[in-house]
Write a protein that holds these residues in place. Structure first.
Motif, mmCIF file in Angstrom:
data_model
loop_
_atom_site.group_PDB
_atom_site.id
_atom_site.type_symbol
_atom_site.label_atom_id
_atom_site.label_comp_id
_atom_site.label_asym_id
_atom_site.label_seq_id
_atom_site.Cartn_x
_atom_site.Cartn_y
_atom_site.Cartn_z
ATOM 1 N N LYS A 121 0.886 -1.395 -0.074
ATOM 2 C CA LYS A 121 0.072 0.097 0.062
ATOM 3 C C LYS A 121 0.833 1.428 -0.079
ATOM 4 C CE LYS A 121 -4.007 2.103 2.384
ATOM 5 N NZ LYS A 121 -4.892 1.928 3.665
ATOM 6 N N ASN A 124 0.982 2.696 -3.520
ATOM 7 C CA ASN A 124 -0.139 2.585 -4.324
ATOM 8 C C ASN A 124 -0.163 1.297 -5.074
ATOM 9 O OD1 ASN A 124 -2.692 3.073 -5.028
ATOM 10 N ND2 ASN A 124 -1.890 4.381 -6.986
ATOM 11 N N TYR A 150 -4.125 -2.848 -10.288
ATOM 12 C CA TYR A 150 -2.754 -2.487 -10.356
ATOM 13 C C TYR A 150 -1.558 -2.884 -11.253
ATOM 14 C CZ TYR A 150 -4.872 -0.368 -6.171
ATOM 15 O OH TYR A 150 -5.781 0.433 -5.442
ATOM 16 N N SER A 323 -8.243 4.246 -9.469
ATOM 17 C CA SER A 323 -6.988 4.132 -8.246
ATOM 18 C C SER A 323 -5.831 4.338 -8.880
ATOM 19 C CB SER A 323 -7.201 2.823 -7.784
ATOM 20 O OG SER A 323 -8.572 2.551 -7.140
#
Length: 354
Positions: A121, A124, A150, A323
């Motif tokens: 985290k 990201n 991601y 995100s």
């Protein structure tokens, strides 16, 4: 004209699967009935779900090794809950590599202590954590093999004496692994295996029956195993279409056959991302996903012009998740190399005119 579909899911499926599934909607196996209206208790459908369950195990190399393949409802999100319901007595360990593992951790905390042994985290989620310690005495260890949002993917899996549980929603059946190292694998079908509406769970039977709590029937793997995935009305059409896709994959040479094609697609796109000065990959190179490459435009590059070019090239579904931003080109098993080449051609043309 058929689009080049890079959607993250529901995803592209082989054209022959679309054709056979659409014919079955009109007339299933010359029965005079649609696949949408046949009884799930009929011999015709029982043979479908039995073949589908058997093919999953065959393709994963798990036949006659104590595993059962189940077709269930609720997507991977239901499995976040179901795994903990069935396996978490006191404490479990999780890695946190993105949105979906974060949600799995949240659900598991309802049933016992959860040790988050590693997380990416801090950056990201653009990498896969490594060199972490899995505590002794846990009920199971949970990881997510591929992170759709991601664009990261686990290339190896840790050794643990506890049962190993893996969410493989976005890369199941895409690469060769020793699947016997896992005690429970689950995946929503809509990422790489079939249409939305069904979830597959592959469970090693000897890990069940260890928790003391009462488990509601719909949440109990043993109930679904005992009822051959027919405890309640299954997703008939979704399972049949998944079967068609499993047959297609077997005819392609199985997982090893499709892996070579997936590697070629990934190499083609990542090579262009790294070569072209207008683009930059999001995930760390050693952790890049074969299924979901993520990339951004470099600072100052005209996004509107690039977006216009790829849309004019009949490309669909490459906008990145909110995100991460940028772009995400999901390249599941059925996406042809020609579609990836089309995207690369657009990127190269964009470079020339910028």
């Amino acid at each position: 004209m058929k689009k080049h579909n890079f959607s993250a899911g529901p995803c592209i499926l082989p054209q022959e699967v679309f054709e056979k599934a659409s014919q079955a909607v009109l007339d299933f196996n010359d029965s005079g009935l649609s696949i949408l209206e046949i009884s799930h208790r009929s011999d015709a459908f029982v043979s479908v779900i039995e073949e589908a369950r058997s093919l999953v195990l065959e393709l994963l190399g798990l036949q006659n090794k104590g595993y059962q393949a189940l077709f269930l409802h609720g997507g991977a999100s239901m499995q976040f809950l179901m795994v903990a319901y069935n396996l978490l007595q006191k404490k479990a360990a999780y890695t946190n590599t993105g949105t979906w593992s974060s949600k799995a951790i949240k659900e598991a905390k309802m049933f016992g202590e959860v040790a988050e042994v590693a997380s990416s985290k801090d950056k990201n989620f653009n990498y896969i954590p490594k060199d972490y310690q899995i505590p002794e005495g846990i009920d199971y260890f949970h990881c997510t093999s591929n992170n759709t949002i991601y664009g990261t993917q686990m290339k190896s899996f840790p050794k643990t004496t506890a049962p190993l549980v893996c969410d493989m929603s976005s890369d199941i059946l895409s690469r060769t692994l020793d699947f016997s190292q896992f005690d429970l694998i689950y995946a929503g079908a809509q990422k790489n295996m079939g249409p939305a509406g069904v979830t597959v769970a592959i469970v090693k039977e000897d890990i069940l029956g260890k928790v003391e709590r009462q488990i509601p029937s719909m949440m109990d793997y043993k109930v679904h195993i005992d009822k051959d995935s027919m405890f309640n009305t299954p997703s008939v059409f979704a399972i049949y279409t998944s079967l068609l896709n499993l047959r297609w994959l077997k005819n392609k040479g199985g997982i090893s056959g499709i892996e070579a094609q997936n590697d070629a697609k990934a190499k083609l796109l990542y090579t262009e991302i790294d070569r072209n000065p207008l683009f930059k990959g999001f995930a760390e190179k050693e952790d890049r996903s074969t299924m979901n490459p993520t990339f951004n435009l470099t600072e100052g590059t005209d996004k509107a012009s690039f977006d216009k070019l790829w849309k004019e090239a009949n490309i669909n579904g490459i906008n990145g998740h909110r995100s991460v931003g940028g772009y995400r080109a999901s390249m599941y098993n059925a996406l042809p190399l020609e579609s990836v080449q089309t995207l690369v051609d657009v990127m190269q043309h964009f470079e020339k005119i910028s």
